[in-house]
Motif scaffolding. Structure first.
Motif, PDB file in Angstrom:
ATOM      1  N   GLN A 114       0.817  -1.212   0.000  1.00  0.00           N
ATOM      2  CA  GLN A 114       0.000   0.000   0.000  1.00  0.00           C
ATOM      3  C   GLN A 114       0.853   1.265   0.000  1.00  0.00           C
ATOM      4  OE1 GLN A 114      -3.134   0.442  -0.413  1.00  0.00           O
ATOM      5  NE2 GLN A 114      -3.844   2.280   0.671  1.00  0.00           N
ATOM      6  N   ILE A 115       1.838   1.331   0.894  1.00  0.00           N
ATOM      7  CA  ILE A 115       2.650   2.548   0.981  1.00  0.00           C
ATOM      8  C   ILE A 115       3.520   2.713  -0.261  1.00  0.00           C
ATOM      9  CG2 ILE A 115       4.651   1.550   2.179  1.00  0.00           C
ATOM     10  CD1 ILE A 115       3.009   4.978   2.885  1.00  0.00           C
ATOM     11  N   SER A 119       3.273   5.923  -2.809  1.00  0.00           N
ATOM     12  CA  SER A 119       4.499   6.707  -2.993  1.00  0.00           C
ATOM     13  C   SER A 119       4.994   6.654  -4.436  1.00  0.00           C
ATOM     14  CB  SER A 119       5.591   6.192  -2.047  1.00  0.00           C
ATOM     15  OG  SER A 119       5.163   6.250  -0.706  1.00  0.00           O
ATOM     16  N   GLY A 120       4.090   6.411  -5.364  1.00  0.00           N
ATOM     17  CA  GLY A 120       4.478   6.402  -6.777  1.00  0.00           C
ATOM     18  C   GLY A 120       5.192   5.144  -7.187  1.00  0.00           C
ATOM     19  N   GLU A 121       4.753   4.013  -6.613  1.00  0.00           N
ATOM     20  CA  GLU A 121       5.358   2.706  -6.902  1.00  0.00           C
ATOM     21  C   GLU A 121       6.841   2.681  -6.532  1.00  0.00           C
ATOM     22  OE1 GLU A 121       3.455   0.283  -7.545  1.00  0.00           O
ATOM     23  OE2 GLU A 121       1.664   1.500  -7.943  1.00  0.00           O
ATOM     24  N   ALA A 122       7.128   3.145  -5.341  1.00  0.00           N
ATOM     25  CA  ALA A 122       8.512   3.102  -4.844  1.00  0.00           C
ATOM     26  C   ALA A 122       8.983   1.651  -4.781  1.00  0.00           C
ATOM     27  CB  ALA A 122       8.590   3.731  -3.458  1.00  0.00           C
ATOM     28  N   PRO A 123      10.176   1.363  -5.271  1.00  0.00           N
ATOM     29  CA  PRO A 123      10.645  -0.026  -5.295  1.00  0.00           C
ATOM     30  C   PRO A 123      11.076  -0.572  -3.934  1.00  0.00           C
ATOM     31  CG  PRO A 123      12.314   1.428  -6.196  1.00  0.00           C
ATOM     32  CD  PRO A 123      11.098   2.271  -5.965  1.00  0.00           C
ATOM     33  N   CYS A 157       7.955   8.928   5.884  1.00  0.00           N
ATOM     34  CA  CYS A 157       6.557   9.304   5.700  1.00  0.00           C
ATOM     35  C   CYS A 157       5.632   8.418   6.531  1.00  0.00           C
ATOM     36  CB  CYS A 157       6.174   9.207   4.220  1.00  0.00           C
ATOM     37  SG  CYS A 157       6.289   7.524   3.545  1.00  0.00           S
ATOM     38  N   LYS A 158       4.340   8.723   6.465  1.00  0.00           N
ATOM     39  CA  LYS A 158       3.324   7.880   7.074  1.00  0.00           C
ATOM     40  C   LYS A 158       2.083   7.909   6.191  1.00  0.00           C
ATOM     41  CE  LYS A 158       1.133  11.280  10.172  1.00  0.00           C
ATOM     42  NZ  LYS A 158       0.769  11.553  11.589  1.00  0.00           N
ATOM     43  N   GLU A 159       1.219   6.947   6.405  1.00  0.00           N
ATOM     44  CA  GLU A 159      -0.024   6.886   5.637  1.00  0.00           C
ATOM     45  C   GLU A 159      -1.134   7.574   6.419  1.00  0.00           C
ATOM     46  OE1 GLU A 159      -3.181   3.608   3.829  1.00  0.00           O
ATOM     47  OE2 GLU A 159      -1.200   2.952   4.515  1.00  0.00           O
ATOM     48  N   LYS A 160      -1.848   8.472   5.751  1.00  0.00           N
ATOM     49  CA  LYS A 160      -2.948   9.179   6.400  1.00  0.00           C
ATOM     50  C   LYS A 160      -4.023   9.495   5.365  1.00  0.00           C
ATOM     51  CE  LYS A 160      -4.025  13.177   9.327  1.00  0.00           C
ATOM     52  NZ  LYS A 160      -3.481  14.387   9.994  1.00  0.00           N
ATOM     53  N   ASP A 161      -5.242   9.084   5.675  1.00  0.00           N
ATOM     54  CA  ASP A 161      -6.388   9.341   4.789  1.00  0.00           C
ATOM     55  C   ASP A 161      -6.124   8.872   3.362  1.00  0.00           C
ATOM     56  OD1 ASP A 161      -7.690  10.559   6.944  1.00  0.00           O
ATOM     57  OD2 ASP A 161      -6.851  12.530   6.458  1.00  0.00           O
ATOM     58  N   GLY A 162      -5.508   7.705   3.249  1.00  0.00           N
ATOM     59  CA  GLY A 162      -5.272   7.133   1.929  1.00  0.00           C
ATOM     60  C   GLY A 162      -4.175   7.806   1.137  1.00  0.00           C
ATOM     61  N   LYS A 163      -3.317   8.571   1.817  1.00  0.00           N
ATOM     62  CA  LYS A 163      -2.215   9.244   1.137  1.00  0.00           C
ATOM     63  C   LYS A 163      -0.915   9.008   1.899  1.00  0.00           C
ATOM     64  CE  LYS A 163      -5.099  13.038  -0.627  1.00  0.00           C
ATOM     65  NZ  LYS A 163      -5.295  14.516  -0.642  1.00  0.00           N
ATOM     66  N   ALA A 164       0.187   9.088   1.168  1.00  0.00           N
ATOM     67  CA  ALA A 164       1.505   9.033   1.799  1.00  0.00           C
ATOM     68  C   ALA A 164       1.905  10.458   2.152  1.00  0.00           C
ATOM     69  CB  ALA A 164       2.524   8.409   0.859  1.00  0.00           C
ATOM     70  N   VAL A 165       2.025  10.733   3.440  1.00  0.00           N
ATOM     71  CA  VAL A 165       2.348  12.083   3.907  1.00  0.00           C
ATOM     72  C   VAL A 165       3.832  12.144   4.260  1.00  0.00           C
ATOM     73  CG1 VAL A 165       1.868  13.849   5.634  1.00  0.00           C
ATOM     74  CG2 VAL A 165       0.020  12.371   4.809  1.00  0.00           C
ATOM     75  N   TYR A 197       7.144   4.986   7.695  1.00  0.00           N
ATOM     76  CA  TYR A 197       7.828   4.271   6.621  1.00  0.00           C
ATOM     77  C   TYR A 197       8.986   5.096   6.072  1.00  0.00           C
ATOM     78  CZ  TYR A 197       3.379   1.737   6.600  1.00  0.00           C
ATOM     79  OH  TYR A 197       2.264   1.021   6.967  1.00  0.00           O
ATOM     80  N   VAL A 198       9.989   4.375   5.595  1.00  0.00           N
ATOM     81  CA  VAL A 198      10.993   4.981   4.725  1.00  0.00           C
ATOM     82  C   VAL A 198      10.822   4.317   3.366  1.00  0.00           C
ATOM     83  CG1 VAL A 198      13.436   5.284   4.205  1.00  0.00           C
ATOM     84  CG2 VAL A 198      12.636   5.505   6.564  1.00  0.00           C
TER      85      VAL A 198
END
Length: 213
Positions: A114-115, A119-123, A157-165, A197-198
Motif C-alpha cells: 500500500q505505501i 508513494s508512486g510505486e517506490a521499489p 513518511c506515514k499513511e494518512k487518509d489514503g495518502k503518503a504524507v 515508513y521509509v
C-alpha cells in the motif's frame, strides 16, 4: 568618657551583628552547595552507549542522568536481522519521562504494498512502528538493513487518509560491497505513536546517468 564608651559599644555590637550575618550567609551557601552536590551524586550514571532492554523502556532516571548536558547518548536495539539505534542529545531534552524505544519493523511485501503504491510505486520500503505518545526531544533513528537497496534517495513518511504524507527526507547510504553490502537509513523523528515508513528509489539524475552508460 561615657560618650566614648557608648560609641565603642555601638561599634562592637555593629561588628558582632555583621559577623553573625556573615556566618549565617556562608552557612546557607554551604548548605546549598552540599545539597547541589548531593543531588548530582544521586543522579543515575549512564554510559555513552546503552543496550535497549527486552521491554524496550528507557527510564526517566536514565534520561535525567544526561539531561541538559552536551552528551549524546546512543541506545542500541535489534529486531530480527535489523539493527537500529537512537541518538538522544542531552542538551535538548525537556521533561524527561520513560520512553519505549523498541521498534517493530515491517519488511514483507504484503505489508508494504500500500505505501509503495501511494508513494508512486517506490521499489523499496520498510515500516517502523514507533511507540509512545510524545517526545522529550527530537532524536535521530538509524536503521541498518540486512540487505542493500538499489536506491539513492529516500523519504520518511506515514499513511494518512489514503495518502503518503511526507514528514522529512531520510539519509540513505550503502556500506560494504557484494554480499556484505548493507543499506543504512537515518531519520529525525518528530513524532511517535504510529507506523511510519521509509520509501526509497533512484533519483531522476541517477536513472539518467544509468541510461547514458
Amino acid at each position: 568618657m561615657k560618650g566614648k564608651k557608648t560609641g565603642a559599644k555601638k561599634v562592637f555590637w555593629g561588628r558582632l551583628i555583621l559577623l553573625m550575618f556573615a556566618a549565617v550567609l556562608f552557612a546557607g551557601c554551604g548548605n546549598r552547595s552540599t545539597k547541589t552536590k548531593d543531588a548530582e551524586a544521586s543522579k543515575e550514571k549512564i554510559d555513552d552507549v546503552v543496550q535497549i532492554p527486552e521491554d524496550g523502556v528507557i527510564t526517566r532516571e536514565q534520561f535525567e542522568a544526561f539531561e541538559g548536558t552536551d552528551r549524546v547518548i546512543t541506545f542500541e536495539g535489534q529486531s530480527g536481522d535489523i539493527s537500529y539505534k537512537w541518538e538522544y542529545p542531552g542538551r535538548n531534552i525537556h521533561n524527561a519521562t520513560d520512553m519505549d524505544l523498541s521498534v517493530d519493523f515491517t519488511t514483507d511485501d504484503g505489508g508494504l504494498a500500500q505505501i509503495k503504491s501511494l508513494s508512486g510505486e517506490a521499489p523499496f520500503a520498510v515500516g517502523m512502528k514507533l511507540k509512545g505518545t510524545g517526545l522529550i526531544t527530537v532524536p535521530t533513528l538509524t536503521v541498518e538493513l540486512p540487505e542493500a537497496w538499489d536506491a539513492d534517495t529516500a523519504v520518511f513518511c506515514k499513511e494518512k487518509d489514503g495518502k503518503a504524507v511526507k514528514l522529512s527526507d531520510a539519509d540513505l547510504v550503502t556500506e560494504g560491497s557484494g554480499t556484505d553490502a548493507r543499506t543504512v537509513l537515518s531519520v529525525k523523528v518528530t513524532e511517535v505513536g504510529d507506523t511510519y515508513y521509509v520509501v526509497a528509489g533512484l533519483s531522476g539524475e541517477a536513472m539518467a546517468a544509468r541510461q547514458e552508460t
